[in-house]
Design a protein around this motif. Sequence first.
Motif: not given
Length: 166
Positions: A126-144
């Motif tokens: 897992h990543y140490d941080v939430d990749l989408n934290d603080g990002e607008p929902e339109a820019f949220h990503v889903v990583r493999p």
Amino acid sequence: MGWFNTTKAHNVVLVDGVGQSWQDFRHTASIISCETDGEKRKAVVDLQKSYPMLEFYERSFEIMGEDQILVEDRIRAKEPVAITYPLHMLSKPEFSGKIVRVVRDGICMSMRMETDAAVEIELSDHYDVDLNDGEPEAFHVVRPPHYHVYWHINAQKEHCIKMWIS
């Protein structure tokens, strides 16, 4: 995007858990040399400005033949420092003693670290941080699925770390 701005996300070392300052343009590497000798090709970079807490830091990349790379880090500090050496991959690695092996799409890569300090290897999925934290929902990503191998190297004033990749 916080994760992608961290040293830990870029396969470069952490010194006592601290990475490079990504907000200071002066913290950049300098190319010291590039040379070719038959099948050997080598580049050396000075990373000390990227790690102002160190007295000296050079990293070299040496390609030997068609199937082997040596990444060597020479580090010196005034006081003993612990080094964390992260590598990231999309396939789950296998461990055999000091060798970490990754197979992806039928291609195999092996990594073996040499250093005179004690080393502990850690695997995370897992990543140490939430990749989408603080990002607008339109820019949220889903990583493999993504795997992180961390070599934790005990503190000392000088480190010579060799990572053999084949």
